[in-house]
Design an enzyme around this catalytic site. Structure first.
Site, PDB file in Angstrom:
ATOM      1  N   GLN A  23      44.925  43.657  37.111  1.00 48.39           N
ATOM      2  CA  GLN A  23      46.167  42.884  36.886  1.00 48.39           C
ATOM      3  C   GLN A  23      45.991  41.855  35.768  1.00 48.39           C
ATOM      4  O   GLN A  23      46.818  41.773  34.859  1.00 48.39           O
ATOM      5  CB  GLN A  23      46.552  42.132  38.158  1.00 48.39           C
ATOM      6  N   VAL A  24      44.901  41.101  35.836  1.00 51.97           N
ATOM      7  CA  VAL A  24      44.686  40.060  34.828  1.00 51.97           C
ATOM      8  C   VAL A  24      44.300  40.708  33.492  1.00 51.97           C
ATOM      9  O   VAL A  24      44.746  40.279  32.424  1.00 51.97           O
ATOM     10  CB  VAL A  24      43.625  39.035  35.305  1.00 51.97           C
ATOM     11  N   ASP A  48      30.086  50.032  33.448  1.00 51.81           N
ATOM     12  CA  ASP A  48      30.069  49.868  34.899  1.00 51.81           C
ATOM     13  C   ASP A  48      29.351  48.551  35.230  1.00 51.81           C
ATOM     14  O   ASP A  48      28.148  48.416  34.987  1.00 51.81           O
ATOM     15  CB  ASP A  48      29.339  51.062  35.537  1.00 51.81           C
ATOM     16  N   ALA A  72      36.262  42.524  38.683  1.00 52.18           N
ATOM     17  CA  ALA A  72      35.609  42.027  39.906  1.00 52.18           C
ATOM     18  C   ALA A  72      35.732  43.073  40.998  1.00 52.18           C
ATOM     19  O   ALA A  72      36.590  43.960  40.924  1.00 52.18           O
ATOM     20  CB  ALA A  72      36.277  40.729  40.376  1.00 52.18           C
ATOM     21  N   THR A  74      37.292  43.440  44.150  1.00 53.31           N
ATOM     22  CA  THR A  74      38.357  42.631  44.762  1.00 53.31           C
ATOM     23  C   THR A  74      38.863  43.169  46.112  1.00 53.31           C
ATOM     24  O   THR A  74      39.820  42.620  46.662  1.00 53.31           O
ATOM     25  CB  THR A  74      39.567  42.519  43.798  1.00 53.31           C
ATOM     26  N   TYR A 112      36.776  34.562  36.186  1.00 52.95           N
ATOM     27  CA  TYR A 112      37.764  34.198  37.217  1.00 52.95           C
ATOM     28  C   TYR A 112      37.114  34.135  38.588  1.00 52.95           C
ATOM     29  O   TYR A 112      36.271  34.979  38.928  1.00 52.95           O
ATOM     30  CB  TYR A 112      38.915  35.220  37.223  1.00 52.95           C
ATOM     31  N   THR A 114      37.922  32.433  42.883  1.00 52.15           N
ATOM     32  CA  THR A 114      38.937  32.569  43.923  1.00 52.15           C
ATOM     33  C   THR A 114      38.998  31.402  44.909  1.00 52.15           C
ATOM     34  O   THR A 114      37.994  30.693  45.115  1.00 52.15           O
ATOM     35  CB  THR A 114      38.643  33.877  44.709  1.00 52.15           C
ATOM     36  N   TYR A 141      33.364  38.859  50.319  1.00 48.77           N
ATOM     37  CA  TYR A 141      33.953  38.727  48.975  1.00 48.77           C
ATOM     38  C   TYR A 141      33.821  37.278  48.492  1.00 48.77           C
ATOM     39  O   TYR A 141      33.382  37.032  47.361  1.00 48.77           O
ATOM     40  CB  TYR A 141      35.426  39.157  49.029  1.00 48.77           C
ATOM     41  N   TRP A 181      46.077  34.366  45.039  1.00 49.61           N
ATOM     42  CA  TRP A 181      47.259  35.178  45.349  1.00 49.61           C
ATOM     43  C   TRP A 181      47.926  35.742  44.072  1.00 49.61           C
ATOM     44  O   TRP A 181      49.108  35.520  43.812  1.00 49.61           O
ATOM     45  CB  TRP A 181      48.265  34.362  46.160  1.00 49.61           C
TER      46      TRP A 181
HETATM   47  N1  LIG Z   1      44.133  39.431  43.025  1.00 55.59           N
HETATM   48  C1  LIG Z   1      44.054  38.214  43.597  1.00 55.59           C
HETATM   49  O1  LIG Z   1      44.869  37.871  44.477  1.00 55.59           O
HETATM   50  C2  LIG Z   1      43.000  37.232  43.180  1.00 55.59           C
HETATM   51  C3  LIG Z   1      42.924  35.995  43.825  1.00 55.59           C
HETATM   52  C4  LIG Z   1      41.939  35.085  43.434  1.00 55.59           C
HETATM   53  C5  LIG Z   1      41.072  35.404  42.418  1.00 55.59           C
HETATM   54  N2  LIG Z   1      41.150  36.623  41.806  1.00 55.59           N
HETATM   55  C6  LIG Z   1      40.171  36.936  40.758  1.00 55.59           C
HETATM   56  O2  LIG Z   1      40.865  37.206  39.560  1.00 55.59           O
HETATM   57  C7  LIG Z   1      40.162  38.188  38.798  1.00 55.59           C
HETATM   58  C8  LIG Z   1      41.090  39.310  38.400  1.00 55.59           C
HETATM   59  O3  LIG Z   1      41.682  39.861  39.570  1.00 55.59           O
HETATM   60  P1  LIG Z   1      42.749  41.053  39.511  1.00 55.59           P
HETATM   61  O4  LIG Z   1      43.808  40.725  40.493  1.00 55.59           O
HETATM   62  O5  LIG Z   1      43.132  41.338  38.101  1.00 55.59           O
HETATM   63  O6  LIG Z   1      41.862  42.226  40.109  1.00 55.59           O
HETATM   64  P2  LIG Z   1      42.140  43.790  40.104  1.00 55.59           P
HETATM   65  O7  LIG Z   1      43.556  44.074  39.731  1.00 55.59           O
HETATM   66  O8  LIG Z   1      41.600  44.298  41.396  1.00 55.59           O
HETATM   67  O9  LIG Z   1      41.217  44.294  38.920  1.00 55.59           O
HETATM   68  C9  LIG Z   1      39.826  44.262  38.994  1.00 55.59           C
HETATM   69  C10 LIG Z   1      39.293  45.138  37.893  1.00 55.59           C
HETATM   70  O10 LIG Z   1      37.875  45.135  38.013  1.00 55.59           O
HETATM   71  C11 LIG Z   1      37.434  46.433  37.702  1.00 55.59           C
HETATM   72  N3  LIG Z   1      36.149  46.767  38.295  1.00 55.59           N
HETATM   73  C12 LIG Z   1      35.811  46.763  39.598  1.00 55.59           C
HETATM   74  N4  LIG Z   1      34.558  47.209  39.743  1.00 55.59           N
HETATM   75  C13 LIG Z   1      34.099  47.498  38.504  1.00 55.59           C
HETATM   76  C14 LIG Z   1      32.871  48.001  37.999  1.00 55.59           C
HETATM   77  N5  LIG Z   1      31.853  48.327  38.799  1.00 55.59           N
HETATM   78  N6  LIG Z   1      32.746  48.162  36.669  1.00 55.59           N
HETATM   79  C15 LIG Z   1      33.762  47.857  35.831  1.00 55.59           C
HETATM   80  N7  LIG Z   1      34.962  47.392  36.245  1.00 55.59           N
HETATM   81  C16 LIG Z   1      35.117  47.211  37.579  1.00 55.59           C
HETATM   82  C17 LIG Z   1      38.488  47.359  38.280  1.00 55.59           C
HETATM   83  O11 LIG Z   1      38.378  48.601  37.642  1.00 55.59           O
HETATM   84  P3  LIG Z   1      39.233  49.888  38.100  1.00 55.59           P
HETATM   85  O12 LIG Z   1      40.624  49.618  37.593  1.00 55.59           O
HETATM   86  O13 LIG Z   1      38.555  51.006  37.444  1.00 55.59           O
HETATM   87  O14 LIG Z   1      39.145  49.931  39.603  1.00 55.59           O
HETATM   88  C18 LIG Z   1      39.769  46.598  37.983  1.00 55.59           C
HETATM   89  O15 LIG Z   1      40.337  46.995  36.772  1.00 55.59           O
HETATM   90  C19 LIG Z   1      38.970  38.608  39.671  1.00 55.59           C
HETATM   91  O16 LIG Z   1      37.841  37.876  39.286  1.00 55.59           O
HETATM   92  C20 LIG Z   1      39.379  38.185  41.072  1.00 55.59           C
HETATM   93  O17 LIG Z   1      38.249  37.910  41.884  1.00 55.59           O
HETATM   94  C21 LIG Z   1      42.108  37.533  42.154  1.00 55.59           C
END
Ligand SMILES: NC(=O)c1ccc[n+]([C@@H]2O[C@H](COP(=O)([O-])OP(=O)(O)OC[C@H]3O[C@@H](n4cnc5c(N)ncnc54)[C@H](OP(=O)(O)O)[C@@H]3O)[C@@H](O)[C@H]2O)c1
Length: 338
Positions: A23-24, A48, A72, A74, A112, A114, A141, A181
């Site tokens: 998403q980000v 990876d 991450a 996630t 990023y 959390t 997590y 969120w």
């Molecule tokens: N979503 C939330 O509510 C939330 C809340 C607080 C903090 N955050 C933090 O914000 C950041 C961005 O979150 P987001 O919502 O954008 O997460 P997301 O949509 O789940 O995207 C995470 C990305 O990480 C990639 N990834 C996971 N494992 C990997 C690996 N082994 N090698 C390479 N890429 C990998 C995934 O790849 P694939 O697309 O191939 O699976 C995905 O594109 C993260 O650090 C998360 O911890 C998120």
């Protein structure tokens, strides 16, 4: 006084973004598309993050000055059974990025984190200076993300305190942006709720977990603003103003969707408590991050735009995304109790 960090960058070196397809990551692609500096977005196929050699290889290949880690592990509940993998991606990978960034002139690492690094130790929103953890009360997590933050901080502190000439006067920095969120182009709570409006008449949603919904698009824009500034190394809570529960978010999402013409089958959102609906991973009841430090940093760099409230961002997101949201597929999260 503020300055443009972009002016200090070596324009022959690309900015490297991990997490292209999240998403980000997708929001960053939009924000960074007109940047004069080349930007390389990497997905899982190109690198990876569970594989340290793969990370070192791409860093050595691209020699970036700015690294944004939007990737991450996630999957909050799944992480409980995949400890090693979650720690590899959320702790070791950012450490490797930090080790690289400390050796680069004016290097910047944006990472990023959390709200799940806090475990209900207080009833009020958390400041950056508040103690995270305690570790044994965090979900896996949360533990892996907190360890990632510490790995970055320790790596920077170690080299800056070492007196090693190799690292002196590099002026490299890290920005750990804690958020909560998040919703954008991908699987998220709002899309799931909107999808349910067409085939459910009632749903149960947790009403005692409080947090701040955050737009991925806004978070990406704020990240770029912070890179392009003299904001100093540290942790920042990057969330909009206000707070709500998952139930409050669901209610606003449905109300907005219906006012935009979505099918109104879903009439009843029943508030429930976390205790009656346990999930694999324990989530904090108080997920609220205080954004005062971030707002102060923004004002010091001359940001004059209006600071957003979560409700306005959610309404705008739904208006823009309603067709996609209604079509979106299945996913599993802990705040919805069916
Ligand atoms: N979503 C939330 O509510 C939330 C809340 C607080 C903090 N955050 C933090 O914000 C950041 C961005 O979150 P987001 O919502 O954008 O997460 P997301 O949509 O789940 O995207 C995470 C990305 O990480 C990639 N990834 C996971 N494992 C990997 C690996 N082994 N090698 C390479 N890429 C990998 C995934 O790849 P694939 O697309 O191939 O699976 C995905 O594109 C993260 O650090 C998360 O911890 C998120």
């Amino acid at each position: 006084m503020s300055f443009s960090s972009f002016e200090l960058l070596d324009h022959s070196k690309p900015m490297l973004v991990f997490g292209r397809d999240g998403q980000v990551g997708k929001a960053l692609q939009v924000c960074l598309k007109d940047l004069k500096i080349p930007v390389v977005f990497l997905g899982r196929d190109e690198c990876d993050l569970a594989n340290v050699d793969s990370i070192r290889q791409v860093l050595n290949h691209y020699q970036p000055q700015v690294i944004i880690n939007a990737a991450a592990y996630t999957a909050v509940d799944k992480a409980e059974g995949e400890r090693e993998l979650a720690f590899a991606i959320n702790t070791l990978a950012p450490k490797v990025m930090a080790q690289y960034a400390t050796g680069v002139d004016h290097g910047v690492l944006v990472h990023y984190s959390t709200d799940y690094v806090f475990a209900d130790t207080q009833k009020t929103p958390y400041f950056e200076a508040d103690q995270a953890g305690p570790i044994d009360q965090l979900c896996l997590y949360g533990k892996s993300k907190l360890a990632g933050e510490e790995a970055i901080k320790d790596t920077f502190n170690l080299v800056h305190d070492s007196g090693d000439a190799k690292y002196q006067d590099r002026f490299s920095k890290y920005l750990i942006l804690r958020t909560s969120w998040v919703y954008g182009d991908g699987e998220n709570f709002i899309r799931k709720i909107l999808q349910l409006t067409s085939d459910q008449t009632q749903i149960k949603v947790v009403d005692d977990q409080m947090g701040v919904p955050t737009s991925a698009e806004w978070l990406a824009a704020m990240s770029v603003k912070m890179i392009d500034s003299n904001i100093e190394s540290g942790i920042y809570h990057v969330v909009p103003d206000g707070e709500t529960s998952w139930h409050g978010l669901a209610a606003l999402a449905i109300e907005t969707a219906q006012s935009e013409g979505a099918d109104g089958k879903l009439k009843n959102i029943i508030p429930v408590v976390t205790e009656d609906h346990p999930t694999l991973a324990k989530r904090p009841l108080n997920s609220r991050l205080n954004n005062t430090k971030f707002k102060k940093a923004l004002s010091e760099i001359g940001f004059e735009g209006q600071y957003p409230h979560w409700q306005n961002q959610v309404k705008a997101y739904i208006k823009e995304n309603i067709a996609t949201s209604l079509k979106y597929g299945e996913f599993d999260e802990g705040y919805l109790c069916q």
